[in-house]
Design a protein around this motif. Structure first.
Motif, PDB file in Angstrom:
ATOM      1  N   GLU A 225      -5.710   2.594 -10.346  1.00 30.23           N
ATOM      2  CA  GLU A 225      -4.880   1.817  -9.644  1.00 30.23           C
ATOM      3  C   GLU A 225      -5.574   2.195  -8.137  1.00 30.23           C
ATOM      4  O   GLU A 225      -5.025   0.964  -6.903  1.00 30.23           O
ATOM      5  CB  GLU A 225      -3.081   2.687  -9.793  1.00 30.23           C
TER       6      GLU A 225
ATOM      7  N   ILE B  19       0.829  -0.994   0.437  1.00 35.19           N
ATOM      8  CA  ILE B  19      -0.254  -0.131  -0.475  1.00 35.19           C
ATOM      9  C   ILE B  19       0.776   1.198   0.017  1.00 35.19           C
ATOM     10  O   ILE B  19       0.791   2.477  -0.888  1.00 35.19           O
ATOM     11  CB  ILE B  19      -0.743  -0.143   0.959  1.00 35.19           C
TER      12      ILE B  19
ATOM     13  N   TYR C  66      -7.295  -4.061  -2.920  1.00 32.57           N
ATOM     14  CA  TYR C  66      -6.217  -4.982  -2.136  1.00 32.57           C
ATOM     15  C   TYR C  66      -6.643  -5.065  -0.788  1.00 32.57           C
ATOM     16  O   TYR C  66      -6.122  -6.065   0.121  1.00 32.57           O
ATOM     17  CB  TYR C  66      -4.649  -4.524  -2.819  1.00 32.57           C
TER      18      TYR C  66
ATOM     19  N   LEU D 264      -6.280  -0.595  -5.470  1.00 32.36           N
ATOM     20  CA  LEU D 264      -5.381  -0.598  -4.098  1.00 32.36           C
ATOM     21  C   LEU D 264      -6.120  -0.928  -2.871  1.00 32.36           C
ATOM     22  O   LEU D 264      -5.230  -1.191  -2.007  1.00 32.36           O
ATOM     23  CB  LEU D 264      -4.406   0.280  -3.574  1.00 32.36           C
TER      24      LEU D 264
ATOM     25  N   THR E  10       3.382   1.765  -3.508  1.00 32.16           N
ATOM     26  CA  THR E  10       1.817   2.057  -4.425  1.00 32.16           C
ATOM     27  C   THR E  10       1.420   3.880  -4.585  1.00 32.16           C
ATOM     28  O   THR E  10       2.032   4.350  -5.224  1.00 32.16           O
ATOM     29  CB  THR E  10       0.881   1.373  -4.619  1.00 32.16           C
TER      30      THR E  10
END
Length: 133
Positions: A59, A29, A66, A63, A32
């Motif tokens: 993106e 995290i 995720y 994220l 990114t």
């Protein structure tokens, strides 16, 4: 009863392995988001490169997904990405990384060179940028 106690003890020992690190320390995290901050700084300082905003939004959505799959709550994710303190910290780290590569405010050529290099490498930073030449 002995089996129950042993099972409970095993779970207590294993539980810390499943504990989440604070979201602002989770490597995927943080890294990114940092790539996004670097791309944003390049966009701000290079006149021939611009941010691909829809790609950046995509993106961020990946994220977020995720983070949720890792077990962070939606409110934790939202609090992290809207934190002014975390944003300032991320921008400072991005500026430091860019400085290490020769880019400082007032030197657009350095930002452009880094951005073009990242585009050529097809890195996440490069994917977040587009050349306007």
């Amino acid at each position: 009863m002995k089996r129950f106690t042993l099972t409970l003890a095993a779970l207590a020992i294993a539980a810390p392995a499943y504990a989440l690190v604070p979201i602002n320390e989770e490597p995927v995290i943080v890294e990114t988001l940092l790539q996004g901050f670097i791309g944003d700084a390049i966009d701000d300082n290079c006149p021939t490169l611009e941010a691909r905003k829809l790609r950046a939004l995509s993106e961020l959505t990946k994220l977020r997904d995720y983070a949720l799959k890792q077990g962070y709550s939606a409110s934790e994710v939202r609090a992290f990405v809207t934190s002014k303190e975390e944003k300032a910290k991320g921008k400072a780290i991005a500026a430091e990384r860019l400085k290490e590569r020769g880019a400082e405010p007032g030197n657009p050529d350095a930002y452009c060179a880094i951005g073009e290099e990242e585009i050529a490498k097809d890195s996440l930073i490069g994917q977040l940028l587009r050349s306007t030449k």
